[in-house]
Design an enzyme around this catalytic site. Structure first.
Site, PDB file in Angstrom:
ATOM      1  CG  ASP A 174      -6.986   0.400  -0.592  1.00  0.00           C
ATOM      2  OD1 ASP A 174      -6.729   1.068   0.679  1.00  0.00           O
ATOM      3  OD2 ASP A 174      -5.748   0.007  -0.823  1.00  0.00           O
ATOM      4  CB  THR A 182      -1.808   6.050  -1.916  1.00  0.00           C
ATOM      5  OG1 THR A 182      -1.359   4.578  -2.274  1.00  0.00           O
ATOM      6  CG2 THR A 182      -3.159   6.357  -1.118  1.00  0.00           C
ATOM      7  CB  THR A 183       1.113   2.873  -5.485  1.00  0.00           C
ATOM      8  OG1 THR A 183       0.732   2.583  -4.086  1.00  0.00           O
ATOM      9  CG2 THR A 183       2.314   2.624  -5.892  1.00  0.00           C
ATOM     10  CG  ASP A 203      -2.052   0.908   1.478  1.00  0.00           C
ATOM     11  OD1 ASP A 203      -2.695   1.044   0.005  1.00  0.00           O
ATOM     12  OD2 ASP A 203      -2.053   1.794   2.391  1.00  0.00           O
TER      13      ASP A 203
HETATM   14  P1  ADP Z   1      -2.964   2.243  -5.854  1.00  0.00           P
HETATM   15  O1  ADP Z   1      -2.118   3.075  -4.843  1.00  0.00           O
HETATM   16  O2  ADP Z   1      -2.354   3.217  -6.700  1.00  0.00           O
HETATM   17  O3  ADP Z   1      -4.386   1.984  -6.393  1.00  0.00           O
HETATM   18  P2  ADP Z   1      -2.394  -0.672  -6.365  1.00  0.00           P
HETATM   19  O4  ADP Z   1      -1.241  -0.849  -6.438  1.00  0.00           O
HETATM   20  O5  ADP Z   1      -3.886  -0.169  -5.712  1.00  0.00           O
HETATM   21  O6  ADP Z   1      -1.578   1.505  -6.483  1.00  0.00           O
HETATM   22  O7  ADP Z   1      -2.385  -0.548  -8.236  1.00  0.00           O
HETATM   23  C1  ADP Z   1      -3.962   0.093  -8.572  1.00  0.00           C
HETATM   24  C2  ADP Z   1      -3.631   0.530 -10.486  1.00  0.00           C
HETATM   25  O8  ADP Z   1      -3.511  -1.300 -11.086  1.00  0.00           O
HETATM   26  C3  ADP Z   1      -5.103   0.934 -11.575  1.00  0.00           C
HETATM   27  O9  ADP Z   1      -4.173   1.045 -12.758  1.00  0.00           O
HETATM   28  C4  ADP Z   1      -6.041   0.129 -11.304  1.00  0.00           C
HETATM   29  O10 ADP Z   1      -6.385  -0.017 -12.488  1.00  0.00           O
HETATM   30  C5  ADP Z   1      -4.750  -1.224 -11.733  1.00  0.00           C
HETATM   31  N1  ADP Z   1      -5.416  -2.983 -11.465  1.00  0.00           N
HETATM   32  C6  ADP Z   1      -6.334  -3.187 -10.543  1.00  0.00           C
HETATM   33  N2  ADP Z   1      -5.661  -4.617 -10.763  1.00  0.00           N
HETATM   34  C7  ADP Z   1      -5.712  -4.590 -12.516  1.00  0.00           C
HETATM   35  C8  ADP Z   1      -6.022  -5.518 -13.184  1.00  0.00           C
HETATM   36  N3  ADP Z   1      -6.796  -6.933 -12.510  1.00  0.00           N
HETATM   37  N4  ADP Z   1      -5.636  -6.133 -14.402  1.00  0.00           N
HETATM   38  C9  ADP Z   1      -4.467  -4.623 -14.739  1.00  0.00           C
HETATM   39  N5  ADP Z   1      -4.610  -3.958 -13.579  1.00  0.00           N
HETATM   40  C10 ADP Z   1      -5.262  -3.687 -12.950  1.00  0.00           C
HETATM   41 MG    MG Z   2      -5.352   1.235  -4.857  1.00  0.00          MG
END
Ligand code: ADP
Ligand code: MG
Length: 556
Positions: free
Chosen positions: A393, A96-97, A63
């Site tokens: 989340d 956040t990322t 996270d």
């Molecule tokens: P954040 O802290 O920004 O939420 P995450 O590690 O949760 O970071 O990653 C979020 C990103 O991953 C988003 O751009 C989302 O669209 C993408 N994402 C989530 N699930 C999938 C999936 N199954 N395939 C491709 N991208 C995905």
């Molecule tokens: Mg996320």
């Protein structure tokens, strides 16, 4: 020196000052370093980080905001990136990322423009124009939920947010739970739909597995009854919430009571007993059979309560009492004297349930249906902690969508639509801002790029495929990390709140432009340990210091 001019000292001695390009480059480098540090955690194939704090406590997480909160960053520009992550977390609870990585990339692209002598103000302006346009694109492509309780869509949104967490294997289960929890707290405020997830109480108990995590329609008190003889289950309890101790007040001063004959002792103890018994009688007369007290309860009082078939807990947290008051309609009573049946609250049932060594008290079927709790279970502390973050989340994204009514397609699809639209927009703008808008377009592509990189795919090939797919009007084309191909992400059900996207753009641009516009860093001299020790000595030994001075001449 030769000219006879003495330099004018404006700043205190020891102040560190960087100006112009050096200052800006240092800041940009620090911010990019932070962004690069979290980049590898992004998306479902992102890796986890193990953080060890100065006390040796370990956190394992994926996270963004948790990582940045835990690490101790020193550089002021790096600190601004941490703030950015916190803002994103407060506003939407997810993304956040993404926000931090985007800010880092905006700065990386800005470096090239700075090298080409584009003024930072022009870059900032261009970025702002691009951000406004990007949000328009998001809005244009956003999909409305058909009904506030479109559980199917909400669950997909919950699952997308959890797919990058360590709990991915329990996504189905936790997704349902998150949707159900948010649906129970939705309320209409004016003509607005509000789903404040602060109303969802989270309780953690080690043991069992994540699958044992449950949604409780009610309140959980993380304590058990004060006496083993108390009932474990009460239907339709009559609940008294007390802010008065059920104890004999100890005198403030050390009082001595002199008792000269054995009967005297008896009498003294009888008095105490009578007072405690009196408390219990008052409660009983008011009709209460459950007593939840913020202060202490004497063992003897517990004993009488148990004898009367009543249930009682001492030292319940104030915040819990307040929640219970809302949920059961009970009034928090400051003095037993005033207690009447009117101040009592009620619920469907009260139950004490054992979990390993200790027990929890559940008050379910409350009058206020918006009182809900989630009891997280898990084999280890770390599993529970990551499950809590995943739930945070998913509860956040579900509430975002319930409140706003809109979602967008993830997996890099929305980012590519933005990039495409911005490239077209840039050519209509002209001037040097155009270069900044182009740079913004390039920067948002970092999202699919990072997803691909983390998934072990060739980011360049993926970007080429994505650009051509979007140019052919396949606006949902994103990175399918399972097949490694460019695919329709809406069909794959990778969807997320529009708010996460708009907020990420806003906070990333704010942070990047703020960092870009700084051209002078004036840092006060850091206080070293020796300085602190010296200061402490000077402050503590004022009189002694004088004595030392007096002794000096003698020493010479
Ligand atoms: P954040 O802290 O920004 O939420 P995450 O590690 O949760 O970071 O990653 C979020 C990103 O991953 C988003 O751009 C989302 O669209 C993408 N994402 C989530 N699930 C999938 C999936 N199954 N395939 C491709 N991208 C995905
Ligand atoms: Mg996320």
């Amino acid at each position: 020196m030769m000219g006879g001019q003495t330099p004018i000292l404006v700043l205190k001695e020891g102040t560190k000052r960087d100006t112009g390009r050096t200052a800006r480059d240092n800041n940009i480098q620090a911010a990019i370093a932070v962004a690069d540090a979290v980049r590898s955690t992004m998306g479902p194939k992102g890796m986890d980080k193990m953080l060890v704090d100065s006390m040796g406590d370990v956190t394992i997480t994926n996270d963004g905001v948790t990582i940045l909160k835990e690490v101790d960053v020193e550089h002021p520009a790096a600190k601004m990136m941490v703030e950015l992550a916190k803002t994103q977390d407060n506003e939407c609870g997810d993304g956040t990322t993404t926000a931090v990585v985007l800010a880092g990339e905006l700065l990386r692209q800005a470096q090239d423009l700075l090298d080409a002598n584009v003024h930072p103000t022009i870059i900032s302006n261009g970025y702002r124009m691009a951000a406004t346009e990007a949000k328009k694109v998001l809005k244009k492509n956003a999909i409305d939920i058909t009904a506030t309780d479109d559980r199917k869509v909400l669950k997909r949104i919950a699952k997308t947010s959890m797919s990058s967490k360590g709990t991915a294997s329990s996504m189905e289960y936790l997704g349902d739970l998150a949707v159900e929890a948010v649906m129970s707290i939705v309320e209409k405020v004016g003509d607005r739909t509000q789903a404040d997830i602060d109303n969802i109480q989270i309780i953690k108990k080690q043991g069992g597995s994540i699958r044992d995590t449950e949604l409780i329609k009610g309140i959980i008190v993380d304590k058990e009854a004060g006496n083993a003889g108390m009932p474990k289950y009460i239907e339709h309890p009559r609940i008294a919430l007390l802010n008065q101790a059920l104890e004999i007040k100890k005198t403030e001063v050390d009082a001595k009571i002199e008792i000269t004959d054995p009967l005297g002792i008896r009498g003294f103890l009888d008095d105490e007993e009578a007072t405690l018994k009196g408390f219990v009688d008052t409660l009983k007369q008011a009709g209460a059979n459950v007593v939840l007290c913020q202060k202490g309860i004497d063992d003897m009082a517990f004993h009488y309560l148990a004898k009367n078939g009543m249930f009682a807990i001492a030292r319940v947290k104030k915040s819990d009492l307040e929640k219970l008051s809302k949920a059961t309609g009970a009034e928090i009573v400051n003095s037993l004297k005033d207690l009447t049946s009117k101040q009592l609250g009620t619920a469907g049932a009260l139950e004490e349930r054992k979990f390993g060594k200790d027990a929890l008290t559940f008050i379910t079927g409350c009058r206020n249906p918006r009182a809900v709790s989630i009891l997280i279970r898990g084999g280890t502390e770390h599993v529970i902690a990551e499950a809590e973050r995943a739930l945070h989340d998913s509860l956040s994204v579900v509430s975002d969508v319930v409140e706003d009514g809109t979602y967008v397609v993830g997996g890099g699809a929305s980012a590519m639509e933005i990039a495409l639209a911005l490239r077209n927009f840039a050519s209509t703008v002209g001037g040097r801002e155009q270069m900044a808008i182009d740079a913004f377009a390039k920067a948002v592509e970092v999202i699919p790029k990072a997803l691909a990189e983390n998934g072990g795919l060739d980011p360049i090939n993926i970007l080429i495929d994505l650009r051509s797919a979007h140019a052919r009007k396949q606006r949902n084309a994103g990175v399918d990390l399972k097949t490694g191909k460019v695919t329709d992400m809406l069909k794959l059900e990778v969807i997320e709140p529009m708010r996460v996207g708009t907020q990420a753009i806003d906070s990333a641009v704010d942070a990047a432009t703020m960092i870009l516009r700084i051209d002078d860093v004036i840092a006060a001299k850091g206080i070293s340990k020796e300085d602190m020790a010296r200061a402490a000595q000077a402050a503590g030994g004022g009189g002694g210091g004088m004595g030392g001075m007096g002794g000096m001449p003698g020493m010479m």
